[in-house]
Write a protein that holds these residues in place. Structure first.
Motif: not given
Lengths: 393, 307
Positions: A204-231
């Motif tokens: 009912d709430n379709p989500s898209t996973w594993g998008s193509l993620d280029l120079h306009d967003y990739y590094i933000e997502h990687k930063k998010g992973q780093q923050v999660a790791m620090e948590n």
């Protein structure tokens, strides 16, 4: 009922998996982790778990199926070793990049070539940059306890990262030790219900996973992973404390053994810590201030906490059971980083041991302490790094 | 079965605004996924044109839950989803029944993904695997695959003075899938929407593993004009390069039999990738191509008759 049992490390991991009863397990056999999957398959065959067991055709597909099931909304697990973990490599990064709380019991084994089925840590150490939490265990009890804590850590809202519970192949996986197995219902309560985020099966709430993620967003997502790791660090502390309250066994980010006043410290990972403790007791009896810092959480690496724990020590011997060819061992590099700002900074050196299951005996450890004493007395490190117990070494 | 007009009124699984090439026929079948059946579906794609063209963050062309994890593992990833769907159905028997679809190009299916595909089919998950076969690794810029036809020029089988295009015949993946004794195997083409939608519907609705191989011309890869995809697919079927057939419970049915046997050159010479084969130097390749087609067609008709 909680009970003392004589059980192998693999058996203890399988017991933890039975008690947690994940939604999906996708696995492929490889020595020395195979027994985990065999035991679990028997649990499934006997209706003791509600799990869908997918007996995949490779470890790459094991991790892929785990990932599909996890994103679909399930709690998922697998187990592997050595080349099996290496075959998962690509998918390890995808699992962490997708922030899926997948659990893998890694029964540490040497990587080919030459092919060897015995213990070292090159498999999980090679995966240290894959974005997975890594928790190591000295013995069967710790391996089991870490498996019980693992879902709670990974599924924490501040974390949502995959996790490897690492234990030594054969030395732990195949050794029978007496240990405490906790009551099924207490384990279930401790682990709790799994919460999925944007599950694929929520049509009912379709989500898209594993998008193509280029120079306009990739590094933000990687930063998010780093923050999660620090948590992860406060979450591991919190979950370990809750585990202690519930089951009475205390765990911290690392184990300090005779560390408070130690001048000469050895830092090591996994089962060799048992032998180190025995020799430390002897050397302490002779009046020398020696101690052990046993790594538990390797990713994320608790730099500040380890530096604080070593503030009184004068010389540090780091034992790596893995190699980074052409560089210092992975643990030594981390310890150097942790101590860079220490003032005064202790003397530091690296010893590599135990590759492919080569034993480190008590006498070898006695020699290690003799060596650190000599280095400290002379005020200089003769050899920064070498392989212990090696022909021509 | 709904008519095409009725189907067109239902919300498509795949929206416009995607970034596939002009004239790419992949959306013809992706749109059908929700239109042919009332089941809710979840889709997993292998790395490839469709994945890249449909999902550039923060946009998505997918109106259904969709996942991409890697190139070689769409079947394995979706088998995990199918397993979880089974768990959910057990936990909540009242929940809607969900069907799983995996999609890969020929590179992700015939080649790098064949291990995961074979194993998922053997394990018998409730999933439909759709291969859209455009005959090369198009996403990385037209390199040969196990599905590339004999003689085709790709960037890794270029036209040279001593070697001209791909030197090998393609592998017959559909037959490999039949050998898995799965519930349903079919070949379809994007030019025939009734046959195609029937087959997608069957594959989605049956309980168990199904495999559908769809011929999907590639505008840049085949070196055809953007308005040529449908016509080119139609010619592939008319020349019997791509027979439309299905295998249910082990029985073959050929869904379309061309009235006359058109020569393969009718299809080859409408595409830039085979243009070099017009040179008499390579006439033996045309003969070899035609002879394989004739042989396969006879074999297929024999299967249908049960001989």
């Amino acid at each position: 009922m909680s009970k003392f049992s004589a059980i192998t490390g693999n058996g203890a991991i399988a017991e933890a998996m039975r008690q947690i009863s994940p939604d999906v397990v996708a696995a492929f056999p490889i020595t020395p982790s195979t027994q985990i999957i065999e035991d679990f398959a028997k649990f499934a065959a006997d209706g003791k778990v509600d799990t869908e067991l997918i007996t995949v055709e490779s470890e790459h597909s094991a991790m892929s199926a785990c990932l599909g099931a996890s994103v679909a909304g399930g709690r998922v697990m697998t187990a592997t070793s050595a080349n099996g973990l290496a075959l998962m490599w690509e998918m390890l990064y995808v699992a962490s990049g997708m922030r899926q709380p997948i659990l893998v019991a890694v029964v540490n084994r040497a990587l080919s070539a030459p092919i060897n089925i015995h213990c070292d840590h090159n498999d999980s150490m090679g995966a240290r940059d894959a974005g997975w939490i890594q928790i190591y265990a000295e013995n069967n009890q710790e391996a089991y306890d870490n498996m019980l804590m693992a879902p709670v850590i990974t599924e924490h809202a501040d974390v949502r990262l995959p996790l490897m519970v690492c234990l030594d192949g054969f030395i732990i996986s195949h050794s029978i030790e007496t240990m405490q197995l906790e009551d099924d219902s207490k384990v279930k309560d401790f682990v709790g219900e799994h919460t999925a985020y944007h599950a694929l099966l929520d049509t009912d709430n379709p989500s898209t996973w594993g998008s193509l993620d280029l120079h306009d967003y990739y590094i933000e997502h990687k930063k998010g992973q780093q923050v999660a790791m620090e948590n992860v660090i406060p979450v591991v502390e919190e979950v370990s404390e809750r585990f202690y309250q519930e089951f009475g066994r205390k765990y911290e980010l690392f184990e300090s053994y005779c560390l408070d006043d130690a001048e000469r410290v050895v830092i090591a990972i996994n089962s060799v810590a048992g032998e180190l403790k025995e020799v430390i007791d002897e050397v302490r009896d002779a009046g020398e201030k020696v101690g052990l810092l046993k790594i538990r959480l390797f990713r994320p690496f608790p730099y500040a906490e380890i530096a604080a724990a070593l503030k009184n020590c004068k010389i540090v011997t780091v034992l790596d059971r893995s190699t980074s060819m052409g560089a210092y061992g992975p643990l030594f590099v981390e310890i150097c980083s942790a101590l860079y700002d220490a003032d005064p900074r202790p003397m530091l050196y690296s010893r590599t041991f135990g590759l492919g299951g080569r034993e480190l005996l008590l006498n070898d450890i006695r020699d290690l302490f003799e060596e650190s004493k000599r280095y400290l007395d002379e005020g200089k490190i003769e050899k920064r790094s070498y392989f212990l117990n090696v022909r021509g070494g | 079965m709904p008519t095409l007009q009725e189907m067109a009124k239902k919300k498509a699984a795949f929206s416009s605004g995607h970034r596939l090439c002009a004239g790419c026929p992949a959306p013809i079948f992706t749109k059908m996924l929700t239109r042919v059946s009332d089941y809710d579906i979840v889709v997993g794609s292998a790395t490839g044109c469709l994945e890249v063209g449909s999902s550039i963050f923060p946009y998505s062309a997918w109106n259904v839950p969709w996942i991409h994890t890697a190139f070689e593992n769409a079947a394995a990833t979706v088998s995990g989803i199918a397993a979880m769907a089974k768990v959910q159905a057990k936990k909540k028997p009242t929940a809607k029944k969900i069907k799983c679809v995996a999609i890969g190009g020929d590179g992700g299916t015939y080649d790098i993904g064949i291990q995961a595909l074979s194993a998922a089919m053997e394990r018998g998950h409730d999933l439909l695997y759709i291969c859209y076969d455009n005959g090369a690794y198009m996403n990385t810029g037209i390199q040969r695959s196990g599905a590339t036809p004999l003689g085709a020029a790709t960037t890794t089988t270029p036209v040279g003075t001593v070697i001209s295009g791909k030197q090998q015949q393609r592998k017959d993946l559909s037959r490999i899938m039949v050998a898995h004794h799965v519930e349903y195997v079919a070949q379809a083409s994007i030019h025939n929407p009734i046959d195609l939608s029937n087959k997608i519907k069957k594959g989605i609705e049956l309980d168990g593993p199904a495999f559908l191989n769809i011929l999907a011309p590639c505008i840049p890869g085949w070196r055809i004009n953007p308005d040529m995809a449908v016509e080119s697919a139609s010619l592939a079927v008319e020349t019997r390069f791509w027979p439309l057939y299905e295998v249910e419970g082990g029985s073959y049915k050929v869904n379309y039999k061309p009235k006359q046997n058109k020569p393969i050159t009718d299809w080859l010479f409408t595409q830039g990738r085979f243009r070099h084969l017009k040179n008499p130097q390579w006439a033996h390749m045309i003969e070899e191509f035609q002879s394989r087609i004739d042989e396969q067609w006879e074999w297929l008709l024999g299967q249908e008759k049960g001989v």
